[in-house]
Scaffold this motif. Structure first.
Motif, PDB file in Angstrom:
ATOM      1  N   VAL A 131       0.870  -1.181   0.000  1.00  0.00           N
ATOM      2  CA  VAL A 131       0.000   0.000   0.000  1.00  0.00           C
ATOM      3  C   VAL A 131       0.901   1.224   0.000  1.00  0.00           C
ATOM      4  CG1 VAL A 131      -1.768   1.282   1.293  1.00  0.00           C
ATOM      5  CG2 VAL A 131      -1.774  -1.232   1.314  1.00  0.00           C
ATOM      6  N   LEU A 132       0.594   2.185  -0.877  1.00  0.00           N
ATOM      7  CA  LEU A 132       1.363   3.422  -0.850  1.00  0.00           C
ATOM      8  C   LEU A 132       0.470   4.599  -1.140  1.00  0.00           C
ATOM      9  CD1 LEU A 132       3.565   3.902  -3.991  1.00  0.00           C
ATOM     10  CD2 LEU A 132       2.212   1.868  -3.755  1.00  0.00           C
ATOM     11  N   GLY A 133       0.922   5.772  -0.688  1.00  0.00           N
ATOM     12  CA  GLY A 133       0.171   7.000  -0.909  1.00  0.00           C
ATOM     13  C   GLY A 133       0.526   7.594  -2.262  1.00  0.00           C
ATOM     14  N   ASN A 134      -0.342   8.478  -2.705  1.00  0.00           N
ATOM     15  CA  ASN A 134      -0.141   9.175  -3.962  1.00  0.00           C
ATOM     16  C   ASN A 134       0.003  10.644  -3.606  1.00  0.00           C
ATOM     17  OD1 ASN A 134      -0.884  10.885  -6.130  1.00  0.00           O
ATOM     18  ND2 ASN A 134      -1.917   9.194  -7.147  1.00  0.00           N
ATOM     19  N   ARG A 135       1.135  11.215  -3.932  1.00  0.00           N
ATOM     20  CA  ARG A 135       1.410  12.595  -3.532  1.00  0.00           C
ATOM     21  C   ARG A 135       0.542  13.615  -4.239  1.00  0.00           C
ATOM     22  NH1 ARG A 135       7.277  13.073  -1.879  1.00  0.00           N
ATOM     23  NH2 ARG A 135       6.969  12.644   0.319  1.00  0.00           N
ATOM     24  N   GLY A 136      -0.060  13.219  -5.354  1.00  0.00           N
ATOM     25  CA  GLY A 136      -0.873  14.171  -6.095  1.00  0.00           C
ATOM     26  C   GLY A 136      -0.031  15.258  -6.733  1.00  0.00           C
ATOM     27  N   LEU A 137       1.092  14.859  -7.348  1.00  0.00           N
ATOM     28  CA  LEU A 137       1.948  15.840  -8.027  1.00  0.00           C
ATOM     29  C   LEU A 137       1.187  16.445  -9.200  1.00  0.00           C
ATOM     30  CD1 LEU A 137       5.288  13.825  -8.305  1.00  0.00           C
ATOM     31  CD2 LEU A 137       4.719  15.568  -6.638  1.00  0.00           C
ATOM     32  N   GLY A 138       1.505  17.674  -9.502  1.00  0.00           N
ATOM     33  CA  GLY A 138       0.920  18.301 -10.684  1.00  0.00           C
ATOM     34  C   GLY A 138       1.474  17.659 -11.951  1.00  0.00           C
ATOM     35  N   THR A 139       0.852  17.948 -13.084  1.00  0.00           N
ATOM     36  CA  THR A 139       1.240  17.341 -14.360  1.00  0.00           C
ATOM     37  C   THR A 139       2.704  17.580 -14.688  1.00  0.00           C
ATOM     38  OG1 THR A 139      -0.982  17.943 -15.048  1.00  0.00           O
ATOM     39  CG2 THR A 139       0.451  17.068 -16.733  1.00  0.00           C
ATOM     40  N   LEU A 140       3.187  18.800 -14.477  1.00  0.00           N
ATOM     41  CA  LEU A 140       4.570  19.128 -14.817  1.00  0.00           C
ATOM     42  C   LEU A 140       5.549  18.360 -13.920  1.00  0.00           C
ATOM     43  CD1 LEU A 140       6.480  20.776 -16.536  1.00  0.00           C
ATOM     44  CD2 LEU A 140       6.325  22.615 -14.867  1.00  0.00           C
ATOM     45  N   GLN A 141       5.302  18.385 -12.605  1.00  0.00           N
ATOM     46  CA  GLN A 141       6.185  17.658 -11.669  1.00  0.00           C
ATOM     47  C   GLN A 141       6.219  16.171 -12.001  1.00  0.00           C
ATOM     48  OE1 GLN A 141       4.461  18.985  -7.873  1.00  0.00           O
ATOM     49  NE2 GLN A 141       6.559  19.256  -7.205  1.00  0.00           N
ATOM     50  N   ARG A 142       5.046  15.618 -12.325  1.00  0.00           N
ATOM     51  CA  ARG A 142       4.967  14.194 -12.635  1.00  0.00           C
ATOM     52  C   ARG A 142       5.743  13.894 -13.914  1.00  0.00           C
ATOM     53  NH1 ARG A 142       0.008  13.547 -11.367  1.00  0.00           N
ATOM     54  NH2 ARG A 142      -0.851  13.971 -13.407  1.00  0.00           N
ATOM     55  N   ALA A 143       5.674  14.795 -14.886  1.00  0.00           N
ATOM     56  CA  ALA A 143       6.400  14.603 -16.145  1.00  0.00           C
ATOM     57  C   ALA A 143       7.910  14.635 -15.914  1.00  0.00           C
ATOM     58  CB  ALA A 143       6.005  15.675 -17.153  1.00  0.00           C
ATOM     59  N   ILE A 144       8.361  15.500 -15.022  1.00  0.00           N
ATOM     60  CA  ILE A 144       9.790  15.624 -14.751  1.00  0.00           C
ATOM     61  C   ILE A 144      10.272  14.476 -13.862  1.00  0.00           C
ATOM     62  CG2 ILE A 144      11.552  17.031 -13.591  1.00  0.00           C
ATOM     63  CD1 ILE A 144       9.808  19.488 -14.402  1.00  0.00           C
ATOM     64  N   MET A 145       9.562  14.224 -12.763  1.00  0.00           N
ATOM     65  CA  MET A 145      10.028  13.263 -11.763  1.00  0.00           C
ATOM     66  C   MET A 145       9.508  11.853 -12.005  1.00  0.00           C
ATOM     67  SD  MET A 145       9.450  15.735  -8.479  1.00  0.00           S
ATOM     68  CE  MET A 145       9.272  14.368  -7.375  1.00  0.00           C
ATOM     69  N   SER A 149       4.050   6.072  -7.591  1.00  0.00           N
ATOM     70  CA  SER A 149       2.937   5.120  -7.498  1.00  0.00           C
ATOM     71  C   SER A 149       2.647   4.472  -8.853  1.00  0.00           C
ATOM     72  CB  SER A 149       1.686   5.787  -6.920  1.00  0.00           C
ATOM     73  OG  SER A 149       1.343   6.942  -7.639  1.00  0.00           O
ATOM     74  N   ASN A 150       2.683   5.251  -9.942  1.00  0.00           N
ATOM     75  CA  ASN A 150       2.483   4.675 -11.283  1.00  0.00           C
ATOM     76  C   ASN A 150       3.504   3.602 -11.586  1.00  0.00           C
ATOM     77  OD1 ASN A 150       0.276   5.815 -12.392  1.00  0.00           O
ATOM     78  ND2 ASN A 150       1.373   7.102 -13.853  1.00  0.00           N
ATOM     79  N   TYR A 151       4.750   3.912 -11.292  1.00  0.00           N
ATOM     80  CA  TYR A 151       5.840   2.982 -11.573  1.00  0.00           C
ATOM     81  C   TYR A 151       5.641   1.680 -10.800  1.00  0.00           C
ATOM     82  CZ  TYR A 151      10.544   1.156 -12.286  1.00  0.00           C
ATOM     83  OH  TYR A 151      11.604   0.361 -12.629  1.00  0.00           O
ATOM     84  N   VAL A 152       5.312   1.806  -9.505  1.00  0.00           N
ATOM     85  CA  VAL A 152       5.178   0.616  -8.658  1.00  0.00           C
ATOM     86  C   VAL A 152       3.964  -0.213  -9.085  1.00  0.00           C
ATOM     87  CG1 VAL A 152       4.900  -0.220  -6.285  1.00  0.00           C
ATOM     88  CG2 VAL A 152       6.419   1.705  -6.758  1.00  0.00           C
ATOM     89  N   VAL A 153       2.872   0.450  -9.436  1.00  0.00           N
ATOM     90  CA  VAL A 153       1.683  -0.276  -9.901  1.00  0.00           C
ATOM     91  C   VAL A 153       2.028  -1.082 -11.161  1.00  0.00           C
ATOM     92  CG1 VAL A 153      -0.569   0.039 -11.032  1.00  0.00           C
ATOM     93  CG2 VAL A 153      -0.077   1.207  -8.877  1.00  0.00           C
ATOM     94  N   ASN A 154       2.789  -0.479 -12.073  1.00  0.00           N
ATOM     95  CA  ASN A 154       3.116  -1.139 -13.340  1.00  0.00           C
ATOM     96  C   ASN A 154       4.240  -2.155 -13.248  1.00  0.00           C
ATOM     97  OD1 ASN A 154       1.165   0.085 -15.061  1.00  0.00           O
ATOM     98  ND2 ASN A 154       2.317   1.986 -14.868  1.00  0.00           N
ATOM     99  N   ASN A 155       5.110  -2.053 -12.239  1.00  0.00           N
ATOM    100  CA  ASN A 155       6.285  -2.916 -12.168  1.00  0.00           C
ATOM    101  C   ASN A 155       6.349  -3.797 -10.927  1.00  0.00           C
ATOM    102  OD1 ASN A 155       7.979  -1.951 -14.599  1.00  0.00           O
ATOM    103  ND2 ASN A 155       7.357  -0.064 -13.572  1.00  0.00           N
ATOM    104  N   GLY A 156       5.467  -3.563  -9.960  1.00  0.00           N
ATOM    105  CA  GLY A 156       5.474  -4.368  -8.740  1.00  0.00           C
ATOM    106  C   GLY A 156       5.034  -5.794  -9.040  1.00  0.00           C
ATOM    107  N   THR A 161      -1.901  -1.238  -3.830  1.00  0.00           N
ATOM    108  CA  THR A 161      -3.010  -0.317  -3.618  1.00  0.00           C
ATOM    109  C   THR A 161      -2.460   1.084  -3.449  1.00  0.00           C
ATOM    110  OG1 THR A 161      -4.292  -2.037  -2.479  1.00  0.00           O
ATOM    111  CG2 THR A 161      -4.984   0.250  -2.134  1.00  0.00           C
ATOM    112  N   VAL A 162      -2.987   2.029  -4.226  1.00  0.00           N
ATOM    113  CA  VAL A 162      -2.569   3.425  -4.113  1.00  0.00           C
ATOM    114  C   VAL A 162      -3.691   4.190  -3.446  1.00  0.00           C
ATOM    115  CG1 VAL A 162      -1.877   5.506  -5.369  1.00  0.00           C
ATOM    116  CG2 VAL A 162      -1.161   3.250  -6.202  1.00  0.00           C
ATOM    117  N   VAL A 163      -3.369   4.829  -2.315  1.00  0.00           N
ATOM    118  CA  VAL A 163      -4.342   5.626  -1.576  1.00  0.00           C
ATOM    119  C   VAL A 163      -4.146   7.069  -1.997  1.00  0.00           C
ATOM    120  CG1 VAL A 163      -5.142   6.320   0.708  1.00  0.00           C
ATOM    121  CG2 VAL A 163      -4.306   3.982   0.332  1.00  0.00           C
TER     122      VAL A 163
END
Length: 165
Positions: A131-145, A149-156, A161-163
């Motif tokens: 289980v992990l939290g989702n920081r709710g980064l903005g679109t730009l931050q998410r594009a850069i960093m 949570s996306n990475y772990v969901v796709n590669n775990g 579960t993402v809260v």
């Protein structure tokens, strides 16, 4: 059928904690909705990569720390040895929950990129789910960093579960 239900009863539930409000929200969600008294709660924390002079830390850097019993997580001297700094609110949430339902609690620390280390923690810690939290980064931050949570969901390699924060 009696034996098969027994073998499934004890699960290892991982919760990624970085001691932020969103990780505390994920932790609360897991405690309220997922964790049973016969489960093991494993708090997974990922610290930035560092280069340590001491042999102990060099060993742990590639494998992650051993499972740290909750009584040691509560000891500031032990946490200092790992260079971890759990916040009082997270410690209180977990301590209260473990007193109420008697579950076993451990922490495991990894060093490096949170995306990769959270995925690695699943196998290295034999987690049944994470289980992990989702920081709710903005679109730009998410594009850069990139979204952890996306990475772990796709590669775990276990259910994730993402809260949402």
């Amino acid at each position: 059928m009696g034996d098969s239900s027994n073998s499934k009863s004890k699960r290892r539930v991982g919760v990624a904690v970085d001691f932020s409000p969103c990780s505390r929200k994920a932790l609360r969600w897991a405690l309220e909705n997922l964790i049973r008294s016969d489960d093991e709660l494993i708090l997974i924390t990922v610290l930035p990569q560092a280069y340590y002079e001491t042999g102990e830390m060099q060993l742990w850097e590639t494998t992650g720390s051993p499972l740290i019993p909750w009584s040691e997580v509560l000891d500031p001297h032990v946490m200092k040895k790992y260079e971890a700094n759990p916040d009082p609110e997270t410690l209180e949430i977990v301590s209260n929950a473990s007193k109420q339902n008697g579950m076993s609690v451990f922490m495991r620390i990894f060093w490096g990129d949170p995306r990769e280390m959270l995925c690695e923690s699943v196998g290295k810690t034999s987690l049944d789910c994470l289980v992990l939290g989702n920081r709710g980064l903005g679109t730009l931050q998410r594009a850069i960093m990139g979204s952890v949570s996306n990475y772990v969901v796709n590669n775990g390699t276990c259910p994730v579960t993402v809260v949402k924060s």
